[in-house]
Design an enzyme around this catalytic site. Structure first.
Site, mmCIF file in Angstrom:
data_model
loop_
_atom_site.group_PDB
_atom_site.id
_atom_site.type_symbol
_atom_site.label_atom_id
_atom_site.label_comp_id
_atom_site.label_asym_id
_atom_site.label_seq_id
_atom_site.Cartn_x
_atom_site.Cartn_y
_atom_site.Cartn_z
ATOM 1 N N ASP A 101 50.451 48.555 41.915
ATOM 2 C CA ASP A 101 49.226 48.848 41.158
ATOM 3 C C ASP A 101 49.520 48.785 39.581
ATOM 4 O O ASP A 101 49.623 47.670 39.072
ATOM 5 C CB ASP A 101 48.335 50.057 41.641
ATOM 6 C CG ASP A 101 47.079 50.146 41.076
ATOM 7 O OD1 ASP A 101 46.377 49.145 40.374
ATOM 8 O OD2 ASP A 101 46.365 51.158 41.034
ATOM 9 N N HIS B 26 43.161 52.058 47.506
ATOM 10 C CA HIS B 26 43.095 53.134 47.301
ATOM 11 C C HIS B 26 42.373 53.988 48.131
ATOM 12 O O HIS B 26 43.217 55.099 48.936
ATOM 13 C CB HIS B 26 42.383 53.718 45.905
ATOM 14 C CG HIS B 26 43.076 52.959 44.659
ATOM 15 N ND1 HIS B 26 44.663 53.255 44.383
ATOM 16 C CD2 HIS B 26 42.686 52.234 43.684
ATOM 17 C CE1 HIS B 26 45.043 52.342 43.371
ATOM 18 N NE2 HIS B 26 43.611 51.615 42.954
HETATM 19 ZN ZN LIG Z 1 44.158 48.308 40.918
#
Ligand SMILES: [Zn+2]
Length: 472
Positions: A345, A294
């Protein structure tokens, strides 16, 4: 003891010879070339010949469209696939989404986890993903009681990937606390989170060791070991060292969620008077085998610390958009020295082309300027760099010696019809979807042929059944 080393024995060990004739193929240093003959023995590419004459290899399998190296999904939580759609209803935040995710996590057992992950990985194969980094933290039974084999859940996802025909790096995650209190003390795990915990870093390392990785970090023919620090919220710095040391001892990747939410940054500042990136840096977690996932809300010297360490930065733009996380500084991180990778994800969608273009499109929206990453740079994130971040540096490029992992994107769909020969990679990166993937080869073996998975009969029906089984 080794067997007789005669020619027949060597051929048997090397595996079958295969030849493909790609209408177009994207080759390192050469770009997109026509009429590319790709030859493999066993699971390795042995020769790549662009501009091969039509009669050169009459028995070769034709691959109409653009052939790329296999795609790497560098950040996955397989079971989140069960939440698709459900978490889109109503409003909410990352934190309310997490409550729904915990409800599902509480329902999974090794058999249902295997059944669900197997078909999620089959969906990935159909999308051209030949290697997944599974960020795995669902370790123990309800209430945190270990199974008879404490790695039963991790082994279930390895089996799942094997049955779906794709490579996996099991990023076994250390997850010890439920967050940081305002005064900086770790909040104990509670409720569904109890399943994630090993107690401390040493206990995590002992369990990870029991997975039995060989000297090359392999856990099976298509499976590799890896380590993960869930986040600075979930692992106090003093406990990170056991994880870092284990990853270093085995020479395997080390991943960590980082600054996905501003709330994490605020809690980290209150606890440690440092940003999450500074905490990982101080602990010695950053470096060329590390991936920060991220990296959405970076501050101060974070970009320099991450990029300067040569850590990978994994962007998951469809999840980051879905969870209203924000837009991370992809260009700044790449310019600072990080190689970018891509992940599905939360499985809001499983489409690496969508993740790739959103890295560039996010930069455009944030900067009101175009042209931050070329299609080739985004394709490199989706292939070679994604694989490198997962411990497979010999995958992700169509070159002799590399693993024979290929993805062919059809160019005759309404989305891609009319793609010009000089900009076909741009067409694919900016307009293709997972539905345009026609053929997938993993280690020289057909996993998807003409859009059909070769190992699992009816993937949509199997997905429906596996999801119903854990939700109903
Ligand atoms: Zn994750």
């Amino acid at each position: 003891m080794t067997g007789p080393a005669g020619p027949a024995r060597l051929a048997e060990r090397a595996g079958p010879v295969r030849r493909w004739r790609a209408e177009l193929a994207w080759l390192p240093g050469l770009g997109v070339r026509p009429d590319v003959l790709i030859e493999a023995t066993g699971d390795r590419v042995t020769a790549v010949t662009p501009g091969a004459a039509p009669g050169h290899a009459p028995g070769a399998t034709r691959l109409p469209g653009l052939t790329l190296p296999g795609l790497a999904n560098a950040h996955s939580h397989a079971f989140h696939r069960g939440l698709r759609g459900i978490t889109q209803a109503g409003e909410g935040t990352f934190w309310t989404w997490r409550e729904r995710m915990y409800e599902l996590a509480a329902r999974l057992e090794p058999a249902s986890y295997l059944a669900l992950a197997r078909v999620v990985y089959a969906e990935m194969a159909l999308a051209g993903i030949t290697c997944v980094g599974e960020f795995h933290y669902l370790h123990h039974g309800l209430g945190g009681t270990p199974y008879a084999d404490p790695n039963e859940m991790g082994k279930a996802v390895i089996t799942a990937a094997s049955e779906a025909g794709i490579r996996i790096t099991l990023l076994d995650a250390c997850y010890l606390s439920g967050g940081l209190a305002p005064d900086g003390t770790p909040v104990p795990l509670a409720g569904p989170q109890l399943r994630f915990g090993d107690g401390d870093g040493d206990a995590w390392a002992a369990r990870a060791e029991a997975l039995g990785a060989d000297s090359r970090g392999m856990l099976g023919p298509l499976a590799r070991a890896g380590a993960a620090i869930h986040s600075v919220r979930a692992v106090p710095p003093a406990q990170m060292h056991a994880v870092i040391a284990w990853a270093q001892r085995h020479g395997v990747p080390l991943h960590a969620h980082l600054s996905e939410q501003t709330a994490e940054n605020l809690a980290c500042q209150a606890a440690y008077r440092a940003t999450p990136a500074e905490v990982l840096h101080e602990a010695g977690a950053l470096g060329p085998r590390a991936t920060v996932v991220h990296a959405t809300h970076l501050a101060g010297r974070d970009t320099v610390l991450i990029g300067g360490s040569r850590a990978f930065a994994c962007f998951c733009p469809t999840t980051e958009a879905d969870l209203a996380d924000g837009i991370g500084p992809a260009r700044a991180l790449a310019s600072a020295g990080s190689r970018l990778t891509l992940g599905s994800d939360s499985q809001a969608v499983i489409d690496i082309f969508e993740e790739a273009r959103r890295v560039e499109l996010g930069e455009r929206l944030a900067s009101q300027r175009r042209g931050h990453f070329t299609a080739a740079e985004l394709a490199t994130a989706a292939t070679a760099d994604g694989h490198a971040s997962l411990g497979w540096p010999d995958a992700g490029a169509i070159v002799p010696g590399a693993l024979a992992d290929l993805v062919t994107v059809a160019l005759d769909s309404p989305r891609l019809a009319g793609a010009g020969p000089d900009t076909v990679l741009e067409s694919v990166i900016f307009a293709a979807t997972a539905a345009d993937v026609r053929n997938v080869v993993v280690g020289g073996r057909d996993v998807v042929r003409d859009g059909r998975h070769q190992l699992i009969e009816d993937v949509p029906a199997a997905l429906s059944a596996a999801i119903r089984a854990v939700l109903d």
